[in-house]
Design a protein around this motif. Sequence first.
Motif, PDB file in Angstrom:
ATOM      1  N   SER A 284     -11.974   6.406 -14.777  1.00  0.00           N
ATOM      2  CA  SER A 284     -11.325   5.516 -13.800  1.00  0.00           C
ATOM      3  C   SER A 284     -10.613   6.287 -12.691  1.00  0.00           C
ATOM      4  N   HIS A 285     -10.302   7.556 -12.938  1.00  0.00           N
ATOM      5  CA  HIS A 285      -9.610   8.345 -11.915  1.00  0.00           C
ATOM      6  C   HIS A 285     -10.446   8.497 -10.647  1.00  0.00           C
ATOM      7  N   SER A 288      -9.656   6.329  -7.619  1.00  0.00           N
ATOM      8  CA  SER A 288      -8.522   6.651  -6.755  1.00  0.00           C
ATOM      9  C   SER A 288      -8.808   7.810  -5.813  1.00  0.00           C
ATOM     10  N   ASN A 309      -9.044  -7.096  -7.192  1.00  0.00           N
ATOM     11  CA  ASN A 309      -8.128  -6.431  -8.118  1.00  0.00           C
ATOM     12  C   ASN A 309      -8.372  -4.918  -8.157  1.00  0.00           C
ATOM     13  N   ILE A 310      -9.631  -4.508  -8.176  1.00  0.00           N
ATOM     14  CA  ILE A 310      -9.960  -3.074  -8.186  1.00  0.00           C
ATOM     15  C   ILE A 310      -9.471  -2.411  -6.901  1.00  0.00           C
ATOM     16  N   ASN A 312      -7.076  -3.374  -4.831  1.00  0.00           N
ATOM     17  CA  ASN A 312      -5.611  -3.323  -4.768  1.00  0.00           C
ATOM     18  C   ASN A 312      -5.021  -2.332  -5.768  1.00  0.00           C
ATOM     19  N   THR A 313      -5.766  -2.023  -6.808  1.00  0.00           N
ATOM     20  CA  THR A 313      -5.288  -1.063  -7.811  1.00  0.00           C
ATOM     21  C   THR A 313      -5.549   0.379  -7.391  1.00  0.00           C
ATOM     22  N   TYR A 314      -6.705   0.634  -6.773  1.00  0.00           N
ATOM     23  CA  TYR A 314      -7.133   2.019  -6.592  1.00  0.00           C
ATOM     24  C   TYR A 314      -7.240   2.500  -5.142  1.00  0.00           C
ATOM     25  N   SER A 315      -7.318   1.618  -4.181  1.00  0.00           N
ATOM     26  CA  SER A 315      -7.556   2.086  -2.809  1.00  0.00           C
ATOM     27  C   SER A 315      -6.311   2.754  -2.234  1.00  0.00           C
ATOM     28  N   ASP A 338      -4.848  -5.856  -0.155  1.00  0.00           N
ATOM     29  CA  ASP A 338      -3.607  -5.286   0.378  1.00  0.00           C
ATOM     30  C   ASP A 338      -3.897  -3.963   1.096  1.00  0.00           C
ATOM     31  N   CYS A 339      -4.526  -4.035   2.249  1.00  0.00           N
ATOM     32  CA  CYS A 339      -4.834  -2.859   3.063  1.00  0.00           C
ATOM     33  C   CYS A 339      -4.345  -3.085   4.492  1.00  0.00           C
TER      34      CYS A 339
END
Length: 395
Positions: A284-285, A288, A309-310, A312-315, A338-339
Amino acid sequence: MQTILKNKVLIRLSEIISSHENEILAANRQDLNAFPDMDASTKDRLKVDEKKIGGMIQSLRDVAELPDPEGKILYGYTRPDGLHIENRSVPFGTILIIYESRPDVTIEAAATAFKAGNRILLKGGKESLNTNMLLTQLWQQALTENGIDQNFVRYLNLSHAETQQLIKNNPYRVDLIIPRGGEKLIAFVKENASAPVIVSGRGNNFLFIDKNSDFEMAIRIILNGKQRISVCNALDKVLIDENIPDLEQKVHRLTDELLHKNIEIVGDEKINSIDSRIKKNDDSHILSEEFLAAKIYLSIVPDIEAAVNIINTYSGGHSATIVTNDDANADLFMQQVDCAAVYRNASTRFTDGGQFGVGAEIAISTQKLHFRGPLGAQELVTNKWFVYGNGHIRE
């Protein structure tokens, strides 16, 4: 400083750069030759050619054409007793720009801050020293010819240790620091700065292909997103709705096009099972990671909610795009992701001050305060209250 004088400096600088093109190219070759083992991404950011010089010249002219952000009356009020109150835009004061590799920042970012009336301190990386020093000299020539203190734009030739002390102790009484570089630089500045910081964050931008979409359009947008690998608006991740018609055929088609462009493809187990040419990576790293390389990550997701969700979690909070024919899904994606910049059916490569019509940018902020996205001259001011009385006292 009067608007006409600012614009004269910017136009004169564009002329000086044009007349010193050969010297700029020679200084840049010297920098490139001094670091022959640099990676492709760093070399792309460092290299100055005729096209980049043309971009510098055009950015100066564009900034000169923009409205002056300094001195705007943001609010006015006259009390019943005659006391007049105004709130106006004013420069921050002195802005320190710390950056790596990119000599065009010396012109374009400084021009943006200058148009807003700020003094500028520049601290570039050691790999671009010769180019940056020459470009700063050209800045100072344009300033001097127009009767302005040449130290209005100043280059700081400091060691790594001296730069750390600059950030911690603020000996130049800097009002704002803008770090443009890798995560280590940004983290150090955020943790140690004694002045306010605007973070020009990393990219790691995502694209989501909706189940109702033009897949050929998606391919064109994806390939454009990997056209340059060294920029923060490049595309790194592609999420594909598992409900898209002819999923396997389309994955093969996308893989063909990416490999044809010599782009390394990695992905999760599900997409690897569809096309074994996609290297499996379930760590999963990687979600990011900003690649800054000819590399892209593909993944199959169950629906648009999972994609949001992906992201907003990783970008990196920079840019994200959806390819879709569905108006409702486009609106959901653009509202919830959320960008700093969200797109429908367009490449993330447009996240750029010049492309957005704000002229040269000083940075692309991924913060929510005080501004988000490309920071042009209009965003490089703060505000101040001006109150006019005639012996007024408060009873």
